[in-house]
Design an enzyme around this catalytic site. Structure first.
Site, PDB file in Angstrom:
ATOM      1  N   LYS A 158      26.914  49.383  29.036  1.00  0.00           N
ATOM      2  CA  LYS A 158      27.979  50.390  29.089  1.00  0.00           C
ATOM      3  C   LYS A 158      28.993  49.994  30.141  1.00  0.00           C
ATOM      4  O   LYS A 158      28.629  49.613  31.262  1.00  0.00           O
ATOM      5  CB  LYS A 158      27.361  51.743  29.450  1.00  0.00           C
ATOM      6  CG  LYS A 158      28.089  52.936  28.866  1.00  0.00           C
ATOM      7  CD  LYS A 158      28.070  52.990  27.360  1.00  0.00           C
ATOM      8  CE  LYS A 158      27.893  54.379  26.817  1.00  0.00           C
ATOM      9  NZ  LYS A 158      27.718  54.383  25.363  1.00  0.00           N
ATOM     10  N   THR A 212      22.998  51.846  24.762  1.00  0.00           N
ATOM     11  CA  THR A 212      23.989  51.890  25.848  1.00  0.00           C
ATOM     12  C   THR A 212      24.136  53.316  26.372  1.00  0.00           C
ATOM     13  O   THR A 212      24.470  53.527  27.535  1.00  0.00           O
ATOM     14  CB  THR A 212      25.360  51.316  25.417  1.00  0.00           C
ATOM     15  OG1 THR A 212      25.969  52.190  24.492  1.00  0.00           O
ATOM     16  CG2 THR A 212      25.227  49.917  24.835  1.00  0.00           C
ATOM     17  N   ARG A 237      60.542  32.455  53.550  1.00  0.00           N
ATOM     18  CA  ARG A 237      60.536  33.159  52.267  1.00  0.00           C
ATOM     19  C   ARG A 237      59.720  34.435  52.387  1.00  0.00           C
ATOM     20  O   ARG A 237      59.012  34.652  53.379  1.00  0.00           O
ATOM     21  CB  ARG A 237      59.939  32.266  51.161  1.00  0.00           C
ATOM     22  CG  ARG A 237      58.471  31.971  51.364  1.00  0.00           C
ATOM     23  CD  ARG A 237      57.854  31.197  50.203  1.00  0.00           C
ATOM     24  NE  ARG A 237      56.429  30.955  50.443  1.00  0.00           N
ATOM     25  CZ  ARG A 237      55.604  30.413  49.585  1.00  0.00           C
ATOM     26  NH1 ARG A 237      56.042  29.991  48.393  1.00  0.00           N
ATOM     27  NH2 ARG A 237      54.324  30.248  49.866  1.00  0.00           N
ATOM     28  N   GLN A 243      47.821  28.565  49.703  1.00  0.00           N
ATOM     29  CA  GLN A 243      46.561  27.823  49.812  1.00  0.00           C
ATOM     30  C   GLN A 243      46.079  27.765  51.270  1.00  0.00           C
ATOM     31  O   GLN A 243      44.910  28.014  51.567  1.00  0.00           O
ATOM     32  CB  GLN A 243      46.751  26.383  49.286  1.00  0.00           C
ATOM     33  CG  GLN A 243      46.882  26.247  47.786  1.00  0.00           C
ATOM     34  CD  GLN A 243      48.299  26.333  47.249  1.00  0.00           C
ATOM     35  OE1 GLN A 243      49.150  27.020  47.806  1.00  0.00           O
ATOM     36  NE2 GLN A 243      48.558  25.666  46.136  1.00  0.00           N
ATOM     37  N   HIS A 293      56.663  36.508  43.222  1.00  0.00           N
ATOM     38  CA  HIS A 293      57.932  35.939  43.685  1.00  0.00           C
ATOM     39  C   HIS A 293      59.032  36.995  43.842  1.00  0.00           C
ATOM     40  O   HIS A 293      59.104  37.949  43.071  1.00  0.00           O
ATOM     41  CB  HIS A 293      58.419  34.864  42.700  1.00  0.00           C
ATOM     42  CG  HIS A 293      57.380  33.804  42.432  1.00  0.00           C
ATOM     43  ND1 HIS A 293      56.831  33.026  43.420  1.00  0.00           N
ATOM     44  CD2 HIS A 293      56.790  33.400  41.273  1.00  0.00           C
ATOM     45  CE1 HIS A 293      55.955  32.190  42.902  1.00  0.00           C
ATOM     46  NE2 HIS A 293      55.903  32.402  41.593  1.00  0.00           N
TER      47      HIS A 293
END
Ligand SMILES: O=c1[nH]c(=O)c2[nH]c(=O)[nH]c2[nH]1
Length: 304
Positions: A11, A58, A177, A229, A257
């Protein structure tokens, strides 16, 4: 002859709310979760021969989710998920593994005129606390804890330059940025022998969640980011250092972005480079950067 090479069922999207009432103080605490519970085992005949005798319905799985919430603690969610998953392999001999995912929604206590309110809460953001517990017969219980949907943005302190340039490259280098992401982080605990071992570790789960959240926010804010990263690697390293019971940390970070907008066509308005103030948030495409960092030496782990 084809055969069932993999199967699990159960479920999903079971919504559970539990209240704890402190009789002495009158203070109530609430938990709201969405639970998914999937079973694996000797169930192939239910697919190949319509053999429902091996099927724990379920609907029964859903009932078990509620009964376990009533009879056991739901906090920390790691203990609830481990209790629920081990129930299924203990109760049913032909079920070999139970995968339980618990997503906890935020209900943060209201502060009214500087005082924590005893029974009123607010949803302060769509961030979730997640747990995946898998009880596997003979292999103990694997517990992965995490944070999902923690949306963050920094308006400077992020750069991206020195990346590979070739005939496919149009992106200019940048030394300043906007960086924004929806944090999805998972820390994986060393395997537990049984539910008692998970219960014994209970205090560590909240501590780890708090540490992971704090580290994520602090690194995000304070790192002079060279890339998604490089920043996420530091987060992983710090969590491994802060939480000894965890052996692997994963992050999955969209790079959301924000594009500069040239408005010079209108009366020569300067809105690019050092004059940029108005940007266009992008809904897609987005970068998607993932990694897992593990405790130990590189050669000991072949999984990358
Ligand atoms: O932090 C980043 N990592 C990338 O791999 C990448 N690629 C890209 O176009 N922008 C960025 N930013």
């Amino acid at each position: 002859m084809p055969f069932v090479s993999s199967a699990r069922y159960g479920k999903d999207n079971v919504r559970v709310y539990k209240v704890h009432r402190d009789q002495a103080t009158g203070v109530q605490t609430v938990y709201e979760m969405t639970v998914c519970c999937l079973l694996e085992g000797d169930i192939a005949s239910s697919y190949t021969h319509a053999d429902n005798s091996v099927v724990v319905a379920t609907d029964s799985i859903k009932n078990t989710i509620y009964i376990t919430a009533k009879q056991s603690t739901v906090h920390p969610p790691e203990v609830y998920a481990a209790t629920l998953s081990s129930h299924f392999i203990e109760k049913y001999g032909h079920i070999h593994a139970a995968h339980v995912k618990v997503v906890t929604h935020r209900w943060t206590r209201m502060d009214i005129d500087g005082t924590p309110h005893p029974h009123s809460f607010l949803r302060d953001g769509e961030e979730k606390r997640t747990v995946e517990a898998t009880a596997h017969r003979g292999e103990g219980i694997a517990v992965d804890s995490g944070i999902q949907g923690l949306t963050v943005l920094k308006s400077t302190g992020s750069a991206f330059h020195g990346f590979l340039r070739d005939e496919y490259t149009t992106l200019p280098e940048t030394w300043d940025r906007i960086l924004s992401t929806d944090v999805d982080s998972t820390w994986k605990w060393a395997r537990f022998a049984d539910v008692q071992a998970v219960e014994k570790a209970a205090p560590q789960f909240d501590q780890a969640w708090e540490a992971a959240r704090k580290i994520t926010l602090k690194q995000f804010a304070e790192d002079n980011s060279a890339s998604v990263q490089a920043t996420m690697y530091k987060m992983c390293e710090n969590i491994l250092e802060a939480v000894p019971g965890v052996n692997h940390v994963e992050y999955s970070l969209p790079n959301k972005h924000y594009f500069e907008l040239d408005l010079s066509w209108h009366k020569g308005i300067k809105n690019t480079g050092k004059d940029a103030e108005v940007y266009v948030p992008q809904s897609g495409p987005n970068g998607l950067i993932k990694c897992e960092v593990s405790r130990g030496e590189k050669d000991a782990k072949p999984k990358l």
